[in-house]
Design an enzyme around this catalytic site. Structure first.
Site: not given
Length: 225
Positions: A29, A84-87, A97, A100, A106, A124
């Site tokens: 992401g 990491d990212g997050a939705d 998550k 992607g 992940e 988010k």
């Protein structure tokens, strides 16, 4: 100043957690990409060595370009740190998550990590999850899983590419993006979905991050622990 400026600034701050000899999980992401681009320069400046486990081909290519040493998850028995990212991030600090499509790897890395650092922009953050949940499904189980999700009051849609072809994960599975409205009890929903035969992974992550970076539209960021 913008979210992108904040993400770049927070990624530099997050790198302070990197130590010599660390094994680092690299999420996918926008935020993770910004961090990976800075990581190579950081370890050269600090004269330290790390090994990195990428969660997707996208992030692997970026890491290779930066000259980072990469290893597969099955080559290691520990992960010191995951970026990491997050939705979405809810009031409990649970995560959605899988936007992607790399949710399986992940979650494997996050579950094994000593420390998890999540980076996301302020849009988010929500009180309760209200977006679709990505669910990775074995292709031959598509119809069976679909019906069982509907019985849980979900509304599944097959994730497709621009021309209508099904999206396949790097594990050769499909993704069903499933709407459940506002989700008050994500942990219960997660378990119900994981109990469906044919479901490989669910995009509700209940391992709470150790550190969350919240990027703001003014180019600044906030650190939540």
């Amino acid at each position: 100043m913008s979210f992108d400026d904040a993400i770049k600034a927070l990624s530099l701050d997050a790198l302070k957690n990197v130590k010599d000899g660390h094994v680092i999980g690299l999420g996918s992401g926008r935020a993770a990409t910004a961090l990976v681009k800075s990581l190579s320069k950081y370890i050269k400046t600090k004269k330290i060595a790390v090994k990195c486990v990428p969660t997707s081909m996208q992030i692997k290519l970026i890491a290779e370009k930066g000259g980072l040493e990469l290893i597969d998850a099955d080559q290691i028995d520990k992960i010191d740190l995951v970026f990491d990212g997050a939705d979405q991030i809810d009031k409990n600090k649970f995560l959605i998550k899988g936007g992607g499509g790399a949710l399986l790897k992940e979650n494997i890395l996050i579950s094994a990590a000593k420390k998890v650092i999540i980076m996301a922009d302020s849009s988010k953050f929500v009180k309760d999850f209200n977006r679709t949940i990505p669910i990775e499904v074995q292709p031959s189980a598509r119809q069976i899983v679909w019906k069982k999700i509907e019985r849980l009051s979900g509304k599944p849609e097959l994730r497709t590419l621009d021309r209508g072809y099904p999206f396949f994960t790097e594990n050769s599975n499909i993704i069903l993006d499933c709407g459940f409205g506002v989700i008050k009890n994500p942990k219960i929903l997660q378990q119900k979905l994981l109990n469906i035969p044919g479901v490989i992974e669910v995009g509700i992550f209940t391992r709470k991050p150790d550190i969350i970076y919240k990027a703001k539209a003014n180019g600044k960021f906030e650190i939540l622990t």
